[in-house]
Design a protein around this motif. Structure first.
Motif, mmCIF file in Angstrom:
data_model
loop_
_atom_site.group_PDB
_atom_site.id
_atom_site.type_symbol
_atom_site.label_atom_id
_atom_site.label_comp_id
_atom_site.label_asym_id
_atom_site.label_seq_id
_atom_site.Cartn_x
_atom_site.Cartn_y
_atom_site.Cartn_z
ATOM 1 N N LYS A 92 -0.210 4.626 -1.290
ATOM 2 C CA LYS A 92 0.789 3.569 -1.271
ATOM 3 C C LYS A 92 1.290 3.317 -2.696
ATOM 4 C CE LYS A 92 -0.988 1.251 2.835
ATOM 5 N NZ LYS A 92 -1.474 -0.014 3.427
ATOM 6 N N THR A 93 2.323 2.494 -2.818
ATOM 7 C CA THR A 93 2.819 2.136 -4.144
ATOM 8 C C THR A 93 2.544 0.659 -4.382
ATOM 9 O OG1 THR A 93 5.042 1.660 -3.288
ATOM 10 C CG2 THR A 93 4.628 3.878 -4.117
ATOM 11 N N VAL A 179 8.961 -6.957 -17.126
ATOM 12 C CA VAL A 179 9.437 -6.215 -15.959
ATOM 13 C C VAL A 179 8.253 -5.553 -15.280
ATOM 14 C CG1 VAL A 179 10.911 -4.323 -15.162
ATOM 15 C CG2 VAL A 179 11.686 -5.820 -17.026
ATOM 16 N N GLU A 180 8.176 -5.673 -13.962
ATOM 17 C CA GLU A 180 7.127 -5.009 -13.199
ATOM 18 C C GLU A 180 7.710 -3.765 -12.533
ATOM 19 O OE1 GLU A 180 5.644 -8.011 -10.526
ATOM 20 O OE2 GLU A 180 4.138 -8.639 -11.988
ATOM 21 N N ALA A 181 6.889 -2.725 -12.414
ATOM 22 C CA ALA A 181 7.347 -1.466 -11.829
ATOM 23 C C ALA A 181 6.361 -1.006 -10.758
ATOM 24 C CB ALA A 181 7.480 -0.399 -12.916
ATOM 25 N N TYR A 182 6.877 -0.231 -9.820
ATOM 26 C CA TYR A 182 6.039 0.320 -8.768
ATOM 27 C C TYR A 182 5.488 1.684 -9.180
ATOM 28 C CZ TYR A 182 7.356 -3.168 -5.276
ATOM 29 O OH TYR A 182 7.513 -4.335 -4.581
ATOM 30 N N GLY A 183 4.264 1.952 -8.784
ATOM 31 C CA GLY A 183 3.645 3.243 -9.041
ATOM 32 C C GLY A 183 2.770 3.648 -7.868
ATOM 33 N N GLU A 184 2.683 4.940 -7.635
ATOM 34 C CA GLU A 184 1.872 5.429 -6.515
ATOM 35 C C GLU A 184 0.385 5.402 -6.868
ATOM 36 O OE1 GLU A 184 1.197 9.444 -3.763
ATOM 37 O OE2 GLU A 184 2.655 9.435 -5.409
ATOM 38 N N VAL A 185 -0.419 4.925 -5.949
ATOM 39 C CA VAL A 185 -1.875 4.892 -6.139
ATOM 40 C C VAL A 185 -2.452 6.266 -5.783
ATOM 41 C CG1 VAL A 185 -4.047 3.832 -5.417
ATOM 42 C CG2 VAL A 185 -1.980 2.438 -5.591
ATOM 43 N N ILE A 186 -3.129 6.867 -6.747
ATOM 44 C CA ILE A 186 -3.759 8.163 -6.499
ATOM 45 C C ILE A 186 -5.284 8.060 -6.430
ATOM 46 C CG2 ILE A 186 -1.872 9.452 -7.579
ATOM 47 C CD1 ILE A 186 -3.620 9.736 -10.076
ATOM 48 N N VAL A 213 2.434 -4.634 -2.740
ATOM 49 C CA VAL A 213 2.043 -3.329 -2.219
ATOM 50 C C VAL A 213 3.118 -2.858 -1.233
ATOM 51 C CG1 VAL A 213 0.313 -1.994 -0.953
ATOM 52 C CG2 VAL A 213 -0.401 -3.888 -2.419
ATOM 53 N N ARG A 214 3.509 -1.601 -1.344
ATOM 54 C CA ARG A 214 4.443 -0.998 -0.407
ATOM 55 C C ARG A 214 3.727 0.084 0.399
ATOM 56 N NH1 ARG A 214 9.918 0.225 -4.014
ATOM 57 N NH2 ARG A 214 10.765 -1.904 -4.015
ATOM 58 N N GLY A 215 4.400 0.531 1.456
ATOM 59 C CA GLY A 215 3.822 1.557 2.310
ATOM 60 C C GLY A 215 3.676 2.882 1.593
ATOM 61 N N PRO A 216 3.079 3.876 2.289
ATOM 62 C CA PRO A 216 2.862 5.194 1.679
ATOM 63 C C PRO A 216 4.168 5.823 1.194
ATOM 64 C CG PRO A 216 1.656 4.990 3.734
ATOM 65 C CD PRO A 216 2.554 3.803 3.645
ATOM 66 N N VAL A 217 4.060 6.623 0.149
ATOM 67 C CA VAL A 217 5.210 7.316 -0.416
ATOM 68 C C VAL A 217 5.652 8.401 0.563
ATOM 69 C CG1 VAL A 217 6.075 8.721 -2.308
ATOM 70 C CG2 VAL A 217 4.464 6.865 -2.760
#
Length: 219
Positions: A92-93, A179-186, A213-217
């Protein structure tokens, strides 16, 4: 990336802690029996303790021992449940403040509101601190997509970038914002009791610093 190693490590740590508590309970019970035996050996033969009194002491200690073991089991169950939920973040991101990794696609940003400014600008810096792009943005803030284009309009290379929002009033700098940014959780892990997510690009973020939290990439 195989996160199962992290989960196994956390489970092993919890198991070791549980085993230590079990040894402590066993040691306490042995100490209690020795004290009870000594009490029986040294009691007044003309006024011995009633058998019912011994039974009460044994029952009391047994109840305490059972409570400790029950609490131990509950802690282990809660630990396994928490790690299972944490595993669900992988793929997810999440949104957080700080540098973000740009992989060539657009990058989701969240801008702060600047009510005292009449104009605002998003400043983008590369990993060395050099300004690579500036974009006029609304003072109301909100969600935007950064397309990863430089000041010359050409695509920027993949890498880590930093973002800052500047607010101006009558042409004079009046405010700055994070500023906040989204990143994928690995990866998700437990570092000495601190829950941490690792984002693409390698940046580690404590879970309590994640604001969304956003859904899966989708690939």
């Amino acid at each position: 990336m195989d996160i199962s190693t992290q989960f196994s490590g956390a489970t092993a740590s919890q198991g070791a802690a549980g085993a230590a508590r079990a040894r402590m309970v066993s040691s306490d019970f042995e100490t209690f029996l020795r004290m009870l035996t000594t009490q029986m050996q040294n009691q007044d033969p003309l006024n011995p303790m009633e058998a019912s009194d011994f039974a009460v002491q044994l029952a009391t200690f047994s109840g305490v021992e059972q409570s400790v073991r029950t609490n131990q089991l509950l802690e282990e169950m809660m630990g396994r449940s928490a790690m299972s939920e944490l595993a669900g973040l992988v793929g997810k991101t999440v949104r957080s403040a700080g540098p973000a990794y740009f992989n060539g696609d657009s990058l989701g940003l969240s801008l702060p509101a600047m009510p005292d400014a009449d104009s605002a600008r998003l400043v983008v810096r590369d990993n060395l601190g050099g300004i690579v792009d500036t974009v006029d943005v609304p003072t109301s803030g909100g969600a935007v997509e950064w397309r990863g284009l430089g000041a010359d309009g050409l695509p920027l290379p993949s890498g880590t970038y930093r973002f800052e929002m500047l607010g101006y009033a009558a042409g004079v700098l009046a405010d700055t914002g994070t500023v906040e940014a989204y990143g994928e959780v690995i990866e998700a892990r437990n570092d000495g009791g601190i829950t941490t997510v690792v984002l693409s690009g390698g940046r580690a973020v404590p879970l309590d610093e994640v604001s969304a939290v956003r859904g899966p990439v989708l690939r």
